[in-house]
Design a protein around this motif. Structure first.
Motif, PDB file in Angstrom:
ATOM      1  N   LEU A 276      -2.030 -32.763  22.783  1.00  0.00           N
ATOM      2  CA  LEU A 276      -1.530 -34.072  23.276  1.00  0.00           C
ATOM      3  C   LEU A 276      -0.629 -34.688  22.270  1.00  0.00           C
ATOM      4  CD1 LEU A 276      -1.814 -36.063  25.383  1.00  0.00           C
ATOM      5  CD2 LEU A 276      -3.942 -36.804  24.004  1.00  0.00           C
ATOM      6  N   LYS A 277       0.485 -35.464  23.024  1.00  0.00           N
ATOM      7  CA  LYS A 277       1.255 -36.118  22.241  1.00  0.00           C
ATOM      8  C   LYS A 277       1.662 -37.344  23.059  1.00  0.00           C
ATOM      9  CE  LYS A 277       6.225 -36.178  20.302  1.00  0.00           C
ATOM     10  NZ  LYS A 277       7.343 -35.264  20.249  1.00  0.00           N
ATOM     11  N   VAL A 278       1.367 -38.563  22.357  1.00  0.00           N
ATOM     12  CA  VAL A 278       1.587 -39.741  23.005  1.00  0.00           C
ATOM     13  C   VAL A 278       2.970 -40.241  22.471  1.00  0.00           C
ATOM     14  CG1 VAL A 278       0.851 -42.264  23.265  1.00  0.00           C
ATOM     15  CG2 VAL A 278      -0.721 -40.509  23.065  1.00  0.00           C
ATOM     16  N   ILE A 279       4.012 -40.424  23.609  1.00  0.00           N
ATOM     17  CA  ILE A 279       5.485 -40.592  23.065  1.00  0.00           C
ATOM     18  C   ILE A 279       5.560 -42.037  23.270  1.00  0.00           C
ATOM     19  CG2 ILE A 279       7.654 -40.092  23.594  1.00  0.00           C
ATOM     20  CD1 ILE A 279       6.943 -37.459  24.478  1.00  0.00           C
ATOM     21  N   LYS A 280       5.958 -42.859  22.177  1.00  0.00           N
ATOM     22  CA  LYS A 280       6.067 -44.354  22.101  1.00  0.00           C
ATOM     23  C   LYS A 280       7.673 -44.411  21.875  1.00  0.00           C
ATOM     24  CE  LYS A 280       1.590 -45.046  20.349  1.00  0.00           C
ATOM     25  NZ  LYS A 280       0.675 -45.674  19.312  1.00  0.00           N
ATOM     26  N   GLN A 281       8.268 -45.632  22.785  1.00  0.00           N
ATOM     27  CA  GLN A 281       9.557 -45.861  22.683  1.00  0.00           C
ATOM     28  C   GLN A 281       9.502 -47.329  22.926  1.00  0.00           C
ATOM     29  OE1 GLN A 281      12.454 -44.481  21.401  1.00  0.00           O
ATOM     30  NE2 GLN A 281      13.473 -46.331  21.661  1.00  0.00           N
ATOM     31  N   PRO A 282      10.130 -48.422  22.166  1.00  0.00           N
ATOM     32  CA  PRO A 282      10.182 -49.665  22.266  1.00  0.00           C
ATOM     33  C   PRO A 282      11.392 -49.873  23.411  1.00  0.00           C
ATOM     34  CG  PRO A 282      11.170 -49.253  20.268  1.00  0.00           C
ATOM     35  CD  PRO A 282      10.456 -47.881  20.910  1.00  0.00           C
ATOM     36  N   GLY A 283      11.145 -50.943  24.054  1.00  0.00           N
ATOM     37  CA  GLY A 283      12.080 -51.332  25.263  1.00  0.00           C
ATOM     38  C   GLY A 283      11.493 -52.833  25.835  1.00  0.00           C
ATOM     39  N   PRO A 284      12.640 -53.717  25.795  1.00  0.00           N
ATOM     40  CA  PRO A 284      12.330 -55.276  26.427  1.00  0.00           C
ATOM     41  C   PRO A 284      12.120 -54.935  27.776  1.00  0.00           C
ATOM     42  CG  PRO A 284      14.906 -54.871  26.109  1.00  0.00           C
ATOM     43  CD  PRO A 284      14.030 -53.658  25.655  1.00  0.00           C
ATOM     44  N   TYR A 285      11.105 -56.164  28.268  1.00  0.00           N
ATOM     45  CA  TYR A 285      10.777 -56.290  29.650  1.00  0.00           C
ATOM     46  C   TYR A 285      12.040 -56.448  30.547  1.00  0.00           C
ATOM     47  CZ  TYR A 285       5.926 -56.440  28.195  1.00  0.00           C
ATOM     48  OH  TYR A 285       4.612 -56.063  27.484  1.00  0.00           O
ATOM     49  N   LEU A 286      11.828 -56.328  31.933  1.00  0.00           N
ATOM     50  CA  LEU A 286      12.823 -56.780  32.809  1.00  0.00           C
ATOM     51  C   LEU A 286      12.769 -58.054  33.153  1.00  0.00           C
ATOM     52  CD1 LEU A 286      12.825 -53.607  35.058  1.00  0.00           C
ATOM     53  CD2 LEU A 286      14.477 -54.074  33.370  1.00  0.00           C
ATOM     54  N   GLY A 287      13.819 -58.886  33.221  1.00  0.00           N
ATOM     55  CA  GLY A 287      13.667 -60.356  33.864  1.00  0.00           C
ATOM     56  C   GLY A 287      13.408 -61.265  32.832  1.00  0.00           C
ATOM     57  N   ILE A 288      13.752 -61.054  31.691  1.00  0.00           N
ATOM     58  CA  ILE A 288      13.391 -62.070  30.519  1.00  0.00           C
ATOM     59  C   ILE A 288      14.660 -62.224  29.749  1.00  0.00           C
ATOM     60  CG2 ILE A 288      12.346 -62.610  28.398  1.00  0.00           C
ATOM     61  CD1 ILE A 288       9.934 -61.214  29.222  1.00  0.00           C
ATOM     62  N   LEU A 289      15.265 -61.427  29.394  1.00  0.00           N
ATOM     63  CA  LEU A 289      16.402 -61.662  28.528  1.00  0.00           C
ATOM     64  C   LEU A 289      17.747 -61.252  29.350  1.00  0.00           C
ATOM     65  CD1 LEU A 289      15.489 -59.765  25.192  1.00  0.00           C
ATOM     66  CD2 LEU A 289      15.335 -62.137  25.518  1.00  0.00           C
ATOM     67  N   SER A 290      18.840 -62.046  29.279  1.00  0.00           N
ATOM     68  CA  SER A 290      20.133 -61.649  29.869  1.00  0.00           C
ATOM     69  C   SER A 290      20.930 -60.427  29.695  1.00  0.00           C
ATOM     70  CB  SER A 290      21.038 -63.059  29.980  1.00  0.00           C
ATOM     71  OG  SER A 290      21.452 -63.541  28.883  1.00  0.00           O
ATOM     72  N   ASP A 291      20.604 -60.257  28.389  1.00  0.00           N
ATOM     73  CA  ASP A 291      21.405 -58.906  27.877  1.00  0.00           C
ATOM     74  C   ASP A 291      20.630 -58.167  27.074  1.00  0.00           C
ATOM     75  OD1 ASP A 291      23.731 -57.297  27.570  1.00  0.00           O
ATOM     76  OD2 ASP A 291      24.612 -58.611  25.890  1.00  0.00           O
ATOM     77  N   PRO A 292      19.551 -57.684  27.560  1.00  0.00           N
ATOM     78  CA  PRO A 292      18.644 -56.821  26.466  1.00  0.00           C
ATOM     79  C   PRO A 292      19.334 -55.408  26.209  1.00  0.00           C
ATOM     80  CG  PRO A 292      18.186 -56.368  28.919  1.00  0.00           C
ATOM     81  CD  PRO A 292      19.396 -57.434  28.912  1.00  0.00           C
ATOM     82  N   VAL A 293      18.727 -54.943  25.082  1.00  0.00           N
ATOM     83  CA  VAL A 293      19.277 -53.572  24.737  1.00  0.00           C
ATOM     84  C   VAL A 293      18.275 -52.363  24.940  1.00  0.00           C
ATOM     85  CG1 VAL A 293      19.886 -52.207  22.582  1.00  0.00           C
ATOM     86  CG2 VAL A 293      20.481 -54.897  22.909  1.00  0.00           C
ATOM     87  N   PHE A 294      18.452 -51.546  25.882  1.00  0.00           N
ATOM     88  CA  PHE A 294      17.746 -50.585  26.151  1.00  0.00           C
ATOM     89  C   PHE A 294      18.130 -49.068  25.423  1.00  0.00           C
ATOM     90  CE2 PHE A 294      17.770 -53.103  29.840  1.00  0.00           C
ATOM     91  CZ  PHE A 294      16.334 -53.745  29.887  1.00  0.00           C
ATOM     92  N   ASP A 295      17.386 -48.132  25.265  1.00  0.00           N
ATOM     93  CA  ASP A 295      17.678 -47.047  24.506  1.00  0.00           C
ATOM     94  C   ASP A 295      17.420 -45.839  25.728  1.00  0.00           C
ATOM     95  OD1 ASP A 295      18.637 -48.089  22.182  1.00  0.00           O
ATOM     96  OD2 ASP A 295      16.803 -48.326  21.328  1.00  0.00           O
ATOM     97  N   GLU A 296      18.068 -44.866  25.354  1.00  0.00           N
ATOM     98  CA  GLU A 296      17.931 -43.562  26.500  1.00  0.00           C
ATOM     99  C   GLU A 296      17.526 -42.394  25.232  1.00  0.00           C
ATOM    100  OE1 GLU A 296      20.378 -42.878  29.853  1.00  0.00           O
ATOM    101  OE2 GLU A 296      20.895 -41.202  28.953  1.00  0.00           O
ATOM    102  N   ILE A 297      16.545 -41.958  25.706  1.00  0.00           N
ATOM    103  CA  ILE A 297      16.098 -40.608  24.660  1.00  0.00           C
ATOM    104  C   ILE A 297      16.228 -39.470  25.377  1.00  0.00           C
ATOM    105  CG2 ILE A 297      14.353 -39.919  23.156  1.00  0.00           C
ATOM    106  CD1 ILE A 297      15.407 -42.741  22.352  1.00  0.00           C
TER     107      ILE A 297
END
Length: 361
Positions: A276-297
């Protein structure tokens, strides 16, 4: 709770005290006082409003005047048995308005006893809950409609998908969807979790569903998809609401899993050897920041591996209490289905994907 006093105590109290009489007439709940044969002795104005009859039309009449005939004799036998043995009854009952329309009321009946402990009067407290019942039915129907918008399970040569949708109430703030491209052998999907529950959350996730469908294009990166949805969704969110999401693409031709997180920042991968592997990746919520930074893995995906994308309602419980063994997709999802609603603290949804084949073979 029984009330004891002389036969006329209640009537005298209501008519002799201005304060008590004002309370009696000023209550928003309807109040009706009857003798032991259910003949009406007194009512307040709210009761007249609820039933459509005037005071003059009600005094001296039997309560049968508003009887709906929707309940059978067994219902009334149980009602009066409870009043006689316990001194009160509470429940919902259908009655008939003077106009002829049926209405649902919440009713509490209290037995009044005299000094010899004999029941000589009844007091009924009535609220018309027809509108609440109509609203409840509308919400139930909307919840049923919400379920019809969810994708069906899938079992094809290259993969198998099972899903679970468990709203905390009739309507949920969760939603998920996925699309299979048989030519490119790509499964694209997402899962979302709106902050909150009920009607508002279900409306907002419907908006997100439309935005995802409009923007989920193989020619766009997942980051581009999330950025566009974030920008367009902000006008539909109230100041104190936001959404969490995770979107993914599984390319079975190349054996690659690509994902981007927006508040749902982890998922479970069960390898073919059972690890079992729990894969964790940070990312901001939708609808809060006007210009959030998302990452694609992007990472490798192999035949026999399982992926579980879940909202918070399931993730914590599943992570703590459910050991995984490879290739048992239905078994894992059935475990989620068996979790009691009382154990859930939030709407709970899950997409489970079993990779059955990778490459062109």
């Amino acid at each position: 709770m029984d009330h004891r006093g002389n036969n006329d105590d209640l009537h005298k109290l209501l008519t002799s005290s201005n304060v008590v009489y004002s309370v009696f007439q000023g209550m928003k709940e309807g109040l009706v006082i009857t003798d032991i044969n259910a003949n009406i002795l007194n009512v307040n104005q709210a009761y007249c409003t609820i039933t459509g009859y005037s005071v003059q039309e009600l005094i001296g009449k039997n309560l049968n005047i508003i009887k709906s005939n929707l309940h059978d004799q067994a219902f009334y036998r149980e009602l009066w048995k409870r009043i006689t043995s316990e001194g009160r009854w509470e429940g919902e009952i259908w009655n008939r308005h003077k106009s002829g329309r049926l209405f649902l009321q919440k009713l509490s009946i209290i037995a009044v006893r005299d000094k010899q402990d004999t029941i000589n009067q009844y007091v009924g407290v009535v609220s018309d809950i027809s509108e609440e019942e109509k609203l409840r039915k509308d919400i139930v129907r909307t919840g049923m409609l919400q379920r019809t918008l969810l994708p069906s399970p899938m079992n094809i040569k290259m993969l198998e998908i099972e899903t679970v949708f468990r709203p905390l109430n009739y309507l949920g703030g969760d939603f998920f969807d996925y699309y299979w491209d048989p030519e490119k052998r790509i499964l694209s999907g997402y899962i979302i979790d709106i902050m909150g529950h009920g009607v508002t959350a279900s409306f907002q996730n419907s908006v997100l569903r439309v935005l995802f469908r409009q923007n989920f294009d193989h020619n766009r990166t997942l980051v581009e998809v999330l950025k566009t949805i974030n920008q367009e969704s902000m006008s539909y969110f109230l100041e104190d609401t936001f959404a969490a999401a995770l979107c993914f693409r599984i390319n079975l031709e190349d054996g690659l899993l690509t994902y981007a997180c927006a508040g749902i920042n982890k998922f479970i991968k069960c390898q073919s050897n059972g690890k079992l592997k729990v894969i964790k990746q940070p990312g901001p919520y939708l609808g809060i920041l006007s210009d959030p930074v998302f990452d694609e893995i992007t990472e490798e995906i192999k035949m026999g591996e399982l992926l579980f994308f879940m909202t918070d309602g399931f993730m914590d419980i599943f992570e703590m209490n459910n050991p995984l063994y490879a290739n048992d997709l239905k078994g894992y999802m059935n475990k989620l289905r068996r979790i009691s609603i009382s154990d859930l603290k939030d709407d709970a949804s899950a997409i489970g994907v079993l990779v059955k084949q990778v490459g062109g073979g």
